[in-house]
Write a protein that holds these residues in place. Sequence first.
Motif, PDB file in Angstrom:
ATOM      1  N   UNK A  37       3.907   4.366  -0.425  1.00  0.00           N
ATOM      2  CA  UNK A  37       2.716   4.567   0.400  1.00  0.00           C
ATOM      3  C   UNK A  37       1.878   5.731  -0.115  1.00  0.00           C
ATOM      4  N   UNK A  38       2.551   6.790  -0.549  1.00  0.00           N
ATOM      5  CA  UNK A  38       1.830   7.944  -1.083  1.00  0.00           C
ATOM      6  C   UNK A  38       1.057   7.579  -2.346  1.00  0.00           C
ATOM      7  N   UNK A  39       1.607   6.660  -3.136  1.00  0.00           N
ATOM      8  CA  UNK A  39       0.911   6.255  -4.363  1.00  0.00           C
ATOM      9  C   UNK A  39      -0.392   5.524  -4.050  1.00  0.00           C
ATOM     10  N   UNK A  40      -0.408   4.751  -2.975  1.00  0.00           N
ATOM     11  CA  UNK A  40      -1.650   4.079  -2.569  1.00  0.00           C
ATOM     12  C   UNK A  40      -2.681   5.104  -2.102  1.00  0.00           C
ATOM     13  N   UNK A  48      -1.834   5.155   6.819  1.00  0.00           N
ATOM     14  CA  UNK A  48      -1.215   5.714   8.014  1.00  0.00           C
ATOM     15  C   UNK A  48       0.210   5.174   8.135  1.00  0.00           C
ATOM     16  N   UNK A  49       1.140   6.071   8.417  1.00  0.00           N
ATOM     17  CA  UNK A  49       2.505   5.684   8.739  1.00  0.00           C
ATOM     18  C   UNK A  49       2.674   5.831  10.246  1.00  0.00           C
ATOM     19  N   UNK A  50       2.966   4.732  10.936  1.00  0.00           N
ATOM     20  CA  UNK A  50       3.148   4.762  12.382  1.00  0.00           C
ATOM     21  C   UNK A  50       4.643   4.734  12.698  1.00  0.00           C
ATOM     22  N   UNK A  51       5.093   5.773  13.387  1.00  0.00           N
ATOM     23  CA  UNK A  51       6.511   5.897  13.727  1.00  0.00           C
ATOM     24  C   UNK A  51       6.709   5.705  15.226  1.00  0.00           C
ATOM     25  N   UNK A  52       7.511   4.721  15.590  1.00  0.00           N
ATOM     26  CA  UNK A  52       7.796   4.448  16.993  1.00  0.00           C
ATOM     27  C   UNK A  52       8.916   5.333  17.501  1.00  0.00           C
TER      28      UNK A  52
END
Length: 218
Positions: A37-40, A48-52
């Motif tokens: 994800x960081x590479x994108x 965005x990383x969504x953490x439940x």
Amino acid sequence: MDDLDGMYRQALSQPDVVGLSVGTRPDCVPLAVLDLLASYQEEGHEIWLELGLQSAFDQTLERVNRGHDFAEYRQAIIAARARGLQVCTHLIVGLPGETATDSLLSLDRVLDLGVEGLKIHPLHVVKGTRLANDWRRGGYAPLIFNDYINTVVQMVARTPREVVFHRLTGTAPQNILLAPTWCNWKWRVLNAITRKLVEKGLEQGALAATLPSAVNSD
């Protein structure tokens, strides 16, 4: 990992797509995925990383069978932020056994660890769940509309202005929602939150600098 990269790349290649919002659990975030994800993001995409998380209290997480604890959330968000990823954390108000104070403490613990976005919504009682059985037996009382409004208003006021609220309420399909029925009145909920903020003379961040840290509270 190659399959995951392929799916993400396919989505990012669409002409109207500017980024990705990836929703997952705190215990399902391998470092290799965070690196991907960081590479994108390094390529210029908005990620965005969504953490439940839902609650910062382990006893609540165990009671609702989340399958992870707060320590796993802490590890995930520290690893994500070390890579410069934007994180949006999900919190639920009205979980079994929790009070408004518990919801505020969960928020404080999340803010203390650092977060760029928040999604808040009330607990839904839906068909075919253990919670639905508890509700039918009188073992769980759904959140009252005004209690939700008052709690969310306090959460907004405690949250620094730079944190983005992606959601302040949530709905469930009418054919499965059992309680509380006001969950389906999205705009009534949002308008009530706005009115209450005005009534109390509050806005986002108004109380953020006046509150003690709660990250180590029991």
